[in-house]
Scaffold this active site. Structure first.
Site, PDB file in Angstrom:
ATOM      1  N   VAL A  66      -3.674  45.546   3.326  1.00 19.06           N
ATOM      2  CA  VAL A  66      -3.571  45.699   1.875  1.00 19.06           C
ATOM      3  C   VAL A  66      -4.102  47.091   1.529  1.00 19.06           C
ATOM      4  CG1 VAL A  66      -4.175  44.700  -0.361  1.00 19.06           C
ATOM      5  CG2 VAL A  66      -4.037  43.223   1.658  1.00 19.06           C
ATOM      6  N   ILE A  92      -8.086  46.580   5.504  1.00 13.36           N
ATOM      7  CA  ILE A  92      -8.075  47.521   4.387  1.00 13.36           C
ATOM      8  C   ILE A  92      -7.294  48.774   4.783  1.00 13.36           C
ATOM      9  CG2 ILE A  92      -9.487  48.775   2.711  1.00 13.36           C
ATOM     10  CD1 ILE A  92      -9.828  45.654   2.703  1.00 13.36           C
ATOM     11  N   LYS A  93      -6.181  48.975   4.086  1.00 15.45           N
ATOM     12  CA  LYS A  93      -5.305  50.110   4.407  1.00 15.45           C
ATOM     13  C   LYS A  93      -5.747  51.290   3.546  1.00 15.45           C
ATOM     14  CE  LYS A  93      -0.366  50.567   5.403  1.00 15.45           C
ATOM     15  NZ  LYS A  93       0.957  50.046   5.046  1.00 15.45           N
ATOM     16  N   ILE A  94      -5.968  52.407   4.187  1.00 11.16           N
ATOM     17  CA  ILE A  94      -6.525  53.575   3.490  1.00 11.16           C
ATOM     18  C   ILE A  94      -5.737  54.818   3.885  1.00 11.16           C
ATOM     19  CG2 ILE A  94      -8.602  55.056   3.390  1.00 11.16           C
ATOM     20  CD1 ILE A  94     -10.280  52.535   3.562  1.00 11.16           C
TER      21      ILE A  94
END
Ligand code: G3P
Length: 226
Positions: A66, A92-94
């Protein structure tokens, strides 16, 4: 690549979409080890972000990426805290940026899984690994679009990660066709995230269709089913 064989690893298939029905269909065929989403895919699916991710997390046990949308480290960390409440296995997509790598370093020290996205160079992949990213997502299709060979990048990253035993997993993204998927497997990528349309293409072969047609035709001679 050798390590993955020794350890019995294999390339995982993630699905690159926020379309819940498409994920369900692929999941039922055993083709979904995880899911990747991004703001464009959420927009395309046209539904509430949180509700969509919660629904996906209700039946996919594997990692679900996400993406944060803040441009500051603190903003990304705040979003990460919220996203983690949406499911058991949220990643956690960053985005690749100095602020992003600061967030990745912080999250990985806390044991929270991260996926560094929109990466286009081996140097960026090296930085992501140094920050402790769980996954790095090089966009092969978008590199091909501008006349580069996206898969060359995957080979470079594989070599660098193997040279130094980085644990960061190579998640081949922006996959546009079955050849991308095959090349990813030949190179020894850890994951390929594939859009539903490309997954469908994997089934296709003219000789398969012709063969099935012939079997069904011949079966008419003895079958009572029709
Ligand atoms: O997950 C993001 C990535 O796969 C994007 O693909 O086709 O928009 O370049 P594409």
């Amino acid at each position: 690549m050798v390590d993955s064989f020794i350890l019995g690893g294999f390339m995982k298939f993630f699905i690159d979409t926020a379309d819940v029905d498409a994920i369900k269909t692929a999941y039922d065929m055993g083709l979904v080890d995880g899911v990747t989403t991004n703001p464009s895919l959420i927009k395309q699916a046209g539904k509430d972000h949180e509700a969509t991710i919660r629904e996906i997390a209700s039946f996919v046990p594997g990692p679900i990426s996400v993406e944060t949308i803040s441009t500051t480290t603190q903003g990304m960390l705040d979003e990460a805290e919220i996203y983690q409440t949406w499911g058991q296995n949220i990643v956690i997509k960053i985005v690749m940026s100095p602020e992003g790598m600061q967030a990745v370093k912080y999250l990985s020290a806390k044991g929270i899984k991260t996926n560094v996205t929109v990466t286009f160079s081996a140097a960026q992949a090296l930085i992501a690994a140094k920050a402790g990213a769980t996954y790095v997502s090089p966009f092969v299709g978008r590199l091909d679009d501008i006349g580069h060979n996206g898969m060359d990048l995957i080979e470079q990253i594989r070599t660098i990660y193997d040279n130094y035993s980085f644990q960061t997993k190579i998640l081949v993204a922006s996959v546009r066709n079955p050849i991308h998927l095959l090349d990813a497997a030949l190179i020894g990528a850890d994951v390929a995230t594939v859009p539903p349309k490309t997954l469908q293409q994997l089934f296709k072969h003219p000789l398969t269709e012709k063969g099935i047609e012939q079997f069904l035709e011949d079966a008419k001679s003895f079958s009572t089913n029709g």
